[in-house]
Scaffold this motif. Structure first.
Motif, PDB file in Angstrom:
ATOM      1  N   SER A   6      -6.856 -14.365  46.780  1.00 54.18           N
ATOM      2  CA  SER A   6      -7.719 -15.450  47.229  1.00 54.18           C
ATOM      3  C   SER A   6      -8.658 -14.936  48.299  1.00 54.18           C
ATOM      4  O   SER A   6      -8.393 -13.915  48.937  1.00 54.18           O
ATOM      5  N   PRO A   7      -9.775 -15.652  48.538  1.00 50.45           N
ATOM      6  CA  PRO A   7     -10.689 -15.220  49.598  1.00 50.45           C
ATOM      7  C   PRO A   7      -9.985 -15.224  50.953  1.00 50.45           C
ATOM      8  O   PRO A   7      -9.119 -16.058  51.221  1.00 50.45           O
ATOM      9  N   ALA A   8     -10.345 -14.280  51.808  1.00 53.68           N
ATOM     10  CA  ALA A   8      -9.752 -14.209  53.135  1.00 53.68           C
ATOM     11  C   ALA A   8     -10.147 -15.411  53.966  1.00 53.68           C
ATOM     12  O   ALA A   8     -11.236 -15.976  53.834  1.00 53.68           O
ATOM     13  N   ASP A  33      -7.986  -0.236  55.514  1.00 54.59           N
ATOM     14  CA  ASP A  33      -6.981  -1.251  55.863  1.00 54.59           C
ATOM     15  C   ASP A  33      -6.829  -2.232  54.710  1.00 54.59           C
ATOM     16  O   ASP A  33      -7.377  -3.341  54.711  1.00 54.59           O
ATOM     17  N   MET A  34      -6.061  -1.782  53.714  1.00 56.20           N
ATOM     18  CA  MET A  34      -5.862  -2.582  52.507  1.00 56.20           C
ATOM     19  C   MET A  34      -4.379  -2.614  52.170  1.00 56.20           C
ATOM     20  O   MET A  34      -3.610  -1.726  52.559  1.00 56.20           O
ATOM     21  N   VAL A  35      -3.997  -3.645  51.443  1.00 58.43           N
ATOM     22  CA  VAL A  35      -2.627  -3.760  50.937  1.00 58.43           C
ATOM     23  C   VAL A  35      -2.707  -3.796  49.423  1.00 58.43           C
ATOM     24  O   VAL A  35      -3.059  -4.817  48.832  1.00 58.43           O
ATOM     25  N   ASP A  36      -2.440  -2.652  48.814  1.00 59.90           N
ATOM     26  CA  ASP A  36      -2.477  -2.546  47.354  1.00 59.90           C
ATOM     27  C   ASP A  36      -3.794  -3.078  46.784  1.00 59.90           C
ATOM     28  O   ASP A  36      -3.816  -3.852  45.832  1.00 59.90           O
ATOM     29  N   GLY A  37      -4.883  -2.664  47.388  1.00 59.53           N
ATOM     30  CA  GLY A  37      -6.209  -3.050  46.908  1.00 59.53           C
ATOM     31  C   GLY A  37      -6.760  -4.320  47.501  1.00 59.53           C
ATOM     32  O   GLY A  37      -7.931  -4.651  47.265  1.00 59.53           O
ATOM     33  N   PRO A  80       0.342  -7.033  44.577  1.00 61.31           N
ATOM     34  CA  PRO A  80      -0.600  -7.257  45.670  1.00 61.31           C
ATOM     35  C   PRO A  80      -0.377  -8.641  46.274  1.00 61.31           C
ATOM     36  O   PRO A  80      -0.046  -9.590  45.553  1.00 61.31           O
ATOM     37  N   PRO A  81      -0.545  -8.801  47.581  1.00 65.68           N
ATOM     38  CA  PRO A  81      -0.417 -10.138  48.173  1.00 65.68           C
ATOM     39  C   PRO A  81      -1.593 -11.017  47.766  1.00 65.68           C
ATOM     40  O   PRO A  81      -2.651 -10.516  47.361  1.00 65.68           O
ATOM     41  N   ARG A 418       3.825 -10.814  47.115  1.00 68.81           N
ATOM     42  CA  ARG A 418       4.238  -9.401  46.976  1.00 68.81           C
ATOM     43  C   ARG A 418       5.593  -9.280  46.296  1.00 68.81           C
ATOM     44  O   ARG A 418       5.856  -8.289  45.610  1.00 68.81           O
ATOM     45  N   PHE A 419       6.456 -10.268  46.518  1.00 66.52           N
ATOM     46  CA  PHE A 419       7.839 -10.148  46.068  1.00 66.52           C
ATOM     47  C   PHE A 419       8.026 -10.917  44.768  1.00 66.52           C
ATOM     48  O   PHE A 419       7.151 -11.574  44.239  1.00 66.52           O
ATOM     49  N   VAL A 420       9.240 -10.835  44.244  1.00 67.01           N
ATOM     50  CA  VAL A 420       9.593 -11.416  42.950  1.00 67.01           C
ATOM     51  C   VAL A 420       9.264 -12.910  42.882  1.00 67.01           C
ATOM     52  O   VAL A 420       9.408 -13.649  43.849  1.00 67.01           O
ATOM     53  N   GLY A 421       8.782 -13.349  41.725  1.00 69.65           N
ATOM     54  CA  GLY A 421       8.498 -14.761  41.509  1.00 69.65           C
ATOM     55  C   GLY A 421       7.367 -15.301  42.337  1.00 69.65           C
ATOM     56  O   GLY A 421       7.271 -16.509  42.551  1.00 69.65           O
TER      57      GLY A 421
END
Length: 423
Positions: A6-8, A33-37, A80-81, A418-421
């Motif tokens: 989503s947009p920051a 400064d990225m989290v998985d893209g 990715p979050p 980031r996590f399951v489900g």
């Protein structure tokens, strides 16, 4: 499942800086400064637990999504979050709080590098048996990062995984609440073992700021017995070693992608005479050779475009190896397999397209059709190969896990997705 981003949200840097009250620093995020893209908007580095607590309270009040980062060695793990408005670096929280050598206990802050922790307890002839991949250790993987990813190394056979060595943890929740559970803490959260709950949760439930661990005495001598041969034979020999009276510290397997051959490596630890005797017995049992050091691939992740973690029963390891070879032949892929003969392995998968990756993962999951019999979880996959890929597969207790997320982070302000489900 591929998480959409989503947009920051707009970030009030001045308010975030005031919340630190001089105990830390904040800056605008840069291109790295990225989290998985997923790009972040701001990066904060608090230097006290109180500052971290106040920062999280302010960030959540602004409606920001916060993602914790230690040394950044596993920021591409999981999905990715949904957003990453604020990157919260823990590396300024790097104290070794307490080391009670007589009790085999150490307490460390989350930003302390694992290699530094190992070196410091090693001076007392002790060790924290974490066995992180050497590449992560060399890059400075932290105590908090190790717990957030829940690594599983070769020596868990005798001395269990990192989550089993955690005695207690102090955690800051999304609303800034500082809470703790387990040993070496003063305030508990009723009903939760936070230390184990946080282990492997990829920072989606709280930010770990301190943890207490059980240590082991370092063993003075070690030897490694290796044997290469046909995959089925090597897997059978591995089962025999595990079932023997040799008490190995680790029994590891390595099968290169596309190969019908595998290598068995058995680690023996203890006193000089005991190791010498047991290594000779192990070599006779498997028809292998005795050496001092483990092979070069020991504890390292296998190469491949996609990295996955597989669990299996002791007998299911053979099925997993056999299925990996079949999946290669069926889908034009390459599947390297490496890890414990008792059933925690890592896979390096290279396939021509997203459909082939998904097919290989599905084929491997079919070899371990239940959580009790085994699982296959995708840890790392580049964006171009994620289409149609369910990273987690069937998960038992997902409703309960979502309920815990809702209780600890009701606004979904900590690394959502980031996590399951989608947790």
């Amino acid at each position: 499942m591929v998480t959409s981003t989503s947009p920051a949200a707009p970030v009030d840097l001045a308010a975030l800086n005031r919340s630190l009250d001089g105990a830390g620093e904040i800056r605008e995020a840069g291109p790295d400064d990225m989290v998985d893209g997923v790009p972040a908007s701001a990066v904060a580095r608090p230097s006290s637990v109180a500052a971290l607590s106040a920062l999280l309270r302010e960030a959540t009040g602004q409606g920001l999504v916060t993602v914790a980062r230690g040394a950044g060695t596993a920021m591409s793990w999981g999905n990715p979050p949904e957003r990453a408005d604020l990157l919260l670096e823990t590396t300024a929280l790097d104290r070794l709080v307490e080391h009670e050598a007589g009790d085999l206990v150490v307490v460390a802050q989350a930003g302390l590098a694992m290699r530094d922790l190992q070196e410091r307890v090693g001076r007392a002839g002790q060790e924290l048996v974490a066995d992180l991949p050497p590449e992560r250790l060399a890059a400075g993987s932290t105590v908090g990062g190790a717990l957030a990813t829940g690594p599983s190394g070769p020596r868990r056979l005798q001395r269990l995984a990192l989550r089993d060595l955690v005695l207690g943890a102090t955690v800051v929740l999304a609303d800034g609440t500082v809470t703790a559970s387990g040993g070496k803490v003063v305030k508990n959260v009723a009903g939760y073992d936070l230390a184990k709950l946080m282990t492997g949760s990829l920072g989606t439930l709280g930010v770990i700021v301190q943890a207490a661990f059980r240590l082991h005495p370092a063993r003075p001598e070690r030897a490694t017995v290796t044997r290469a041969g046909p995959t089925e034979e090597v897997a059978r020999l591995a089962r025999q070693v595990v079932a023997s009276q040799l008490a190995p510290a680790a029994v590891e397997l390595d099968r290169a992608a596309g190969s019908d051959q595998a290598t068995l490596a058995v680690l023996l630890e203890g006193t000089h005479d005991a190791v010498r005797s047991r290594s000779a017995e192990a070599a006779a049992l498997v028809g292998g050779e005795v050496g001092e050091a483990p092979p070069s691939w020991w504890a390292r992740m296998p190469g491949g475009d996609v990295t996955a973690k597989a669990t299996a029963t002791l007998t299911g390891v053979s099925d997993l190896l056999r299925t990996a070879r079949a999946a290669e032949q069926e889908h034009g892929a390459a599947v390297a397999v490496r890890g414990s003969a008792v059933g925690v392995l890592h896979l390096g998968i290279t396939a021509p397209d997203p459909a082939a990756v998904a097919a290989v993962v599905g084929r491997l999951r079919a070899a371990a059709p239940s959580a009790r019999e085994g699982t296959v979880t995708v840890l790392v996959a580049p964006p171009e190969l994620r289409a149609g890929l369910d990273a987690w597969g069937p998960v038992a207790g997902l409703d309960l896990m979502r309920s815990i997320k809702n209780q600890l982070d009701p606004g979904r302000n900590l690394a959502p997705g980031r996590f399951v489900g989608g947790i």
